[in-house]
Design a protein around this motif. Structure first.
Motif, PDB file in Angstrom:
ATOM      1  N   LYS A 348      29.012  53.046  41.357  1.00  0.00           N
ATOM      2  CA  LYS A 348      27.753  52.837  42.074  1.00  0.00           C
ATOM      3  C   LYS A 348      26.995  54.148  42.129  1.00  0.00           C
ATOM      4  O   LYS A 348      27.580  55.233  42.190  1.00  0.00           O
ATOM      5  N   SER A 349      25.684  54.053  42.145  1.00  0.00           N
ATOM      6  CA  SER A 349      24.843  55.245  42.213  1.00  0.00           C
ATOM      7  C   SER A 349      24.776  55.745  43.648  1.00  0.00           C
ATOM      8  O   SER A 349      25.193  55.062  44.593  1.00  0.00           O
ATOM      9  N   LEU A 350      24.213  56.940  43.813  1.00  0.00           N
ATOM     10  CA  LEU A 350      24.126  57.549  45.142  1.00  0.00           C
ATOM     11  C   LEU A 350      23.236  56.751  46.081  1.00  0.00           C
ATOM     12  O   LEU A 350      23.412  56.786  47.299  1.00  0.00           O
ATOM     13  N   SER A 351      22.289  56.012  45.531  1.00  0.00           N
ATOM     14  CA  SER A 351      21.364  55.242  46.370  1.00  0.00           C
ATOM     15  C   SER A 351      22.020  54.000  46.967  1.00  0.00           C
ATOM     16  O   SER A 351      21.511  53.433  47.941  1.00  0.00           O
ATOM     17  N   THR A 362      36.550  43.652  49.598  1.00  0.00           N
ATOM     18  CA  THR A 362      36.282  44.650  50.644  1.00  0.00           C
ATOM     19  C   THR A 362      34.792  45.002  50.670  1.00  0.00           C
ATOM     20  O   THR A 362      34.209  45.333  49.633  1.00  0.00           O
ATOM     21  N   ILE A 363      34.196  44.944  51.850  1.00  0.00           N
ATOM     22  CA  ILE A 363      32.800  45.341  52.038  1.00  0.00           C
ATOM     23  C   ILE A 363      32.755  46.364  53.168  1.00  0.00           C
ATOM     24  O   ILE A 363      33.090  46.046  54.317  1.00  0.00           O
ATOM     25  N   LEU A 364      32.385  47.586  52.834  1.00  0.00           N
ATOM     26  CA  LEU A 364      32.373  48.680  53.807  1.00  0.00           C
ATOM     27  C   LEU A 364      31.170  49.570  53.560  1.00  0.00           C
ATOM     28  O   LEU A 364      30.611  49.594  52.453  1.00  0.00           O
ATOM     29  N   ASP A 365      30.793  50.308  54.581  1.00  0.00           N
ATOM     30  CA  ASP A 365      29.823  51.381  54.385  1.00  0.00           C
ATOM     31  C   ASP A 365      30.405  52.380  53.391  1.00  0.00           C
ATOM     32  O   ASP A 365      31.603  52.687  53.430  1.00  0.00           O
ATOM     33  N   ARG A 366      29.578  52.860  52.490  1.00  0.00           N
ATOM     34  CA  ARG A 366      30.032  53.760  51.429  1.00  0.00           C
ATOM     35  C   ARG A 366      30.787  54.967  51.991  1.00  0.00           C
ATOM     36  O   ARG A 366      31.853  55.344  51.499  1.00  0.00           O
ATOM     37  N   ASP A 367      30.241  55.592  53.045  1.00  0.00           N
ATOM     38  CA  ASP A 367      30.855  56.790  53.619  1.00  0.00           C
ATOM     39  C   ASP A 367      32.165  56.459  54.340  1.00  0.00           C
ATOM     40  O   ASP A 367      33.109  57.258  54.311  1.00  0.00           O
TER      41      ASP A 367
END
Length: 388
Positions: A348-351, A362-367
């Motif tokens: 995935k890109s930084l955006s 799994t679905i999570l905030d990237r950080d």
């Protein structure tokens, strides 16, 4: 185990003492610049370096010819050469640029490398008799906690918190129009501390300052961004004034105070956050980021500097050590790309700020996902389990 800590307190010299301290800073700056030029000339002539001890011997001889060198204590004068030696060492080891001549604003501290009162054997020069007596160094504290400095006198210091440990040295620092005393103390580490939580992983960012592996989010206060418009107006006003005029000096001080306020706010935030984390977690795992390379991106440099990642890491490191914990740096490779649930690599890109894994759902905030991966990598180094 013994560790070194710094305690910073504001001091309040009178007008005469401030003028004297300013003159001492000017003398030390002059000695630094003179020593730097001497080293350059000596190398050009002899193809070898001029050592610190040689410079100190030259300074001792200069004191007989130049009277104003005797108007200040010898320790800060000798410490000038230690600074120059460190500057060259940092340059040769690739940590800094080549040493340059110091301007007035660049040299703003005096270091007294010995502190307090010491009981030792002293020989009488006339009789040769040796006796034990107390010897007071150039800097010490009196019974009322005033800072005593040789050739300056007693200066009131606001000890807003206890000074714990044995003081080894003190630095007198000028910051704007204020003066501070920074005491370097030696104290024991409490190695029997019981921590509420074993470990955490921390992923630092720009939108959010940090996300912990348990999902805790720490917002980025963005202190510089909040005063940026005010700072731009102040700097624009300064640029329109005649340089070195009285109004120019006043406006320059106003600009300087804005920068100092932002720095103080950032430092206060980082100190409190790092202290809280060091008291809560025995092991703190962070990414080993190459900040020097990251700030080369002109779109992110200001935000990275405003966040203060480097200062945060340094504070967290020594606070963890002082409180009996440990800060561990983890290689940052693929911590944001790998799924914390099944370890599958999700590009995935930084955006893209949300991690969505099609393999395990799994679905999570990237950080948050990155923080979990950081903690898992750290625990693997120590063969620990998350539930230990």
């Amino acid at each position: 185990m013994l560790v070194r800590m710094n305690y910073k307190y504001e001091m309040f010299p009178n007008e005469e003492q401030m003028q004297l301290l300013d003159s001492w800073l000017s003398i030390c700056r002059q000695q630094y610049n003179s020593a730097l030029l001497d080293k350059q000339r000596f190398y050009q002539k002899n193809q070898m370096g001029l050592s610190r001890t040689q410079l100190q011997k030259q300074q001792k001889a200069d004191k007989q010819k130049i009277p104003f060198l005797k108007t200040m204590p010898s320790q800060p004068l000798q410490e000038v050469f230690f600074r120059l030696e460190r500057a060259y060492k940092n340059f040769f080891e690739g940590r800094a640029r080549y040493p340059k001549l110091k301007k007035h604003k660049d040299y703003n501290s005096l270091t007294f490398t010995q502190f307090g009162i010491e009981n030792r054997h002293v020989k009488n020069k006339t009789t040769g008799e040796v006796k034990r007596r107390d010897v007071r160094y150039a800097a010490s504290l009196d019974e009322s906690n005033h800072l005593l400095i040789s050739k300056l006198g007693a200066v009131y210091v606001n000890f807003h918190r206890p000074l714990e440990g044995k003081v080894k040295q003190v630095i007198i620092k000028r910051q704007g129009h204020r003066w501070f005393a920074i005491f370097s103390v030696e104290r024991h580490v409490n190695e029997t501390v019981e921590f509420p939580v074993q470990s955490t992983g921390i992923d630092v960012g720009i939108q959010k300052f940090a996300v912990l592996s348990d999902g805790t989010t720490i917002e980025n206060p963005k202190f510089l961004l909040k005063v940026e418009r005010k700072l731009k107006r102040a700097q624009k006003k300064l640029s329109r004034m005649k340089k070195s005029s009285n109004n120019w000096k006043k406006q320059r001080q106003n600009v300087q105070q804005l920068h100092i306020k932002v720095a103080n706010q950032r430092r206060d935030f980082l100190h409190k956050l790092s202290y809280r984390l060091s008291k809560t977690y025995k092991f703190v795992f962070v990414e080993d980021l190459m900040i020097r390379n990251m700030v080369k991106n002109r779109h992110l440099a200001k935000s990275i500097h405003d966040a203060g990642w480097g200062a945060f890491g340094n504070m967290l490191d020594y606070k963890c050590n002082n409180n009996g914990g440990k800060l561990v740096s983890i290689k940052p490779h693929y911590t944001s790309q790998d799924c914390s649930g099944c370890k599958a690599r999700v590009r995935k890109s930084l955006s893209v700020r949300t991690h969505v894994c099609k393999s395990c759902g799994t679905i999570l905030d990237r950080d948050h996902n990155a923080a979990i991966n950081i903690e898992a990598a750290g625990l693997a180094l120590f063969d620990l389990s998350p539930t230990a």
